[in-house]
Design an enzyme around this catalytic site. Structure first.
Site, PDB file in Angstrom:
ATOM      1  N   TYR A  90       0.838  -1.200   0.000  1.00  0.00           N
ATOM      2  CA  TYR A  90       0.000   0.000   0.000  1.00  0.00           C
ATOM      3  C   TYR A  90       0.871   1.248   0.000  1.00  0.00           C
ATOM      4  O   TYR A  90       2.070   1.201   0.277  1.00  0.00           O
ATOM      5  CB  TYR A  90      -0.960   0.016   1.195  1.00  0.00           C
ATOM      6  CG  TYR A  90      -0.316   0.360   2.521  1.00  0.00           C
ATOM      7  CD1 TYR A  90      -0.323   1.673   2.992  1.00  0.00           C
ATOM      8  CD2 TYR A  90       0.294  -0.612   3.295  1.00  0.00           C
ATOM      9  CE1 TYR A  90       0.269   1.999   4.211  1.00  0.00           C
ATOM     10  CE2 TYR A  90       0.878  -0.300   4.509  1.00  0.00           C
ATOM     11  CZ  TYR A  90       0.869   1.012   4.965  1.00  0.00           C
ATOM     12  OH  TYR A  90       1.457   1.325   6.154  1.00  0.00           O
ATOM     13  N   CYS A  91       0.247   2.382  -0.309  1.00  0.00           N
ATOM     14  CA  CYS A  91       0.913   3.688  -0.268  1.00  0.00           C
ATOM     15  C   CYS A  91      -0.083   4.701   0.300  1.00  0.00           C
ATOM     16  O   CYS A  91      -0.869   4.366   1.180  1.00  0.00           O
ATOM     17  CB  CYS A  91       1.428   4.087  -1.648  1.00  0.00           C
ATOM     18  SG  CYS A  91       0.142   4.303  -2.890  1.00  0.00           S
ATOM     19  N   ARG A  92      -0.066   5.909  -0.189  1.00  0.00           N
ATOM     20  CA  ARG A  92      -1.009   6.920   0.295  1.00  0.00           C
ATOM     21  C   ARG A  92      -2.350   6.797  -0.416  1.00  0.00           C
ATOM     22  O   ARG A  92      -3.393   6.710   0.207  1.00  0.00           O
ATOM     23  CB  ARG A  92      -0.447   8.334   0.106  1.00  0.00           C
ATOM     24  CG  ARG A  92      -1.381   9.430   0.657  1.00  0.00           C
ATOM     25  CD  ARG A  92      -0.852  10.828   0.400  1.00  0.00           C
ATOM     26  NE  ARG A  92      -0.661  11.112  -1.007  1.00  0.00           N
ATOM     27  CZ  ARG A  92      -1.618  11.478  -1.860  1.00  0.00           C
ATOM     28  NH1 ARG A  92      -2.857  11.604  -1.453  1.00  0.00           N
ATOM     29  NH2 ARG A  92      -1.344  11.711  -3.125  1.00  0.00           N
ATOM     30  N   GLY A  94      -2.698   4.845  -3.684  1.00  0.00           N
ATOM     31  CA  GLY A  94      -2.806   3.684  -4.573  1.00  0.00           C
ATOM     32  C   GLY A  94      -1.967   3.757  -5.829  1.00  0.00           C
ATOM     33  O   GLY A  94      -1.866   2.763  -6.541  1.00  0.00           O
ATOM     34  N   ILE A 118      -3.488   4.245   2.158  1.00  0.00           N
ATOM     35  CA  ILE A 118      -3.845   4.392   3.564  1.00  0.00           C
ATOM     36  C   ILE A 118      -4.859   5.509   3.774  1.00  0.00           C
ATOM     37  O   ILE A 118      -5.570   5.524   4.771  1.00  0.00           O
ATOM     38  CB  ILE A 118      -2.582   4.600   4.432  1.00  0.00           C
ATOM     39  CG1 ILE A 118      -2.903   4.335   5.907  1.00  0.00           C
ATOM     40  CG2 ILE A 118      -1.974   5.977   4.177  1.00  0.00           C
ATOM     41  CD1 ILE A 118      -1.684   4.273   6.806  1.00  0.00           C
TER      42      ILE A 118
END
Length: 127
Positions: A90-92, A94, A118
């Site tokens: 995951y990242c901020r 996508g 996230i």
């Protein structure tokens, strides 16, 4: 014509023999609900591919940081020693997680699951 025919067959073999299927180096996109279920029921590596300051401001409990711009064979092996480990990425929002998942798949990791960012994660986070 006799010279063109062998060249044609050579090129045909080259293009069909060297091309792998898209599934060979791919990852799966899953929902955040499915990712949470996997975290709760399986042994997984949760991989945060944002930058250090983003990770420090809040991350999924147990997540390991590997910024997308640093992913190569050595950095990936340090965090994910087994290429068949189940990895949830995951990242901020996508975008970086898709890039990172693709890079990991290209490096030969076989169980990569990308679940977005996230910023829409409805479950627990920690700082």
């Amino acid at each position: 014509m006799k010279r063109i025919l062998p060249l044609f067959f050579f090129l045909l073999l080259l293009f069909t023999g060297c091309g792998g299927s898209a599934a060979d180096n791919s990852y799966q996109q899953i929902t955040q609900e499915k990712a949470k279920e996997m975290m709760d029921t399986q042994e997984v590596i949760v991989l945060d591919v944002r930058e250090q300051n983003e990770y420090d401001s809040g991350h999924i409990p147990g997540a390991v940081l590997l910024p997308v711009g640093t992913i190569d064979e050595d950095t990936a092996a340090a965090v994910i020693p087994e290429k068949d480990s189940t990895v949830l990425v995951y990242c901020r929002s996508g975008n970086r997680s898709k890039t990172a998942s693709s890079a990991l798949a290209e490096l030969g990791y076989t169980n990569i699951y990308e679940f977005g960012g996230i910023n829409s994660w409805p479950y627990e986070t920690e700082s």
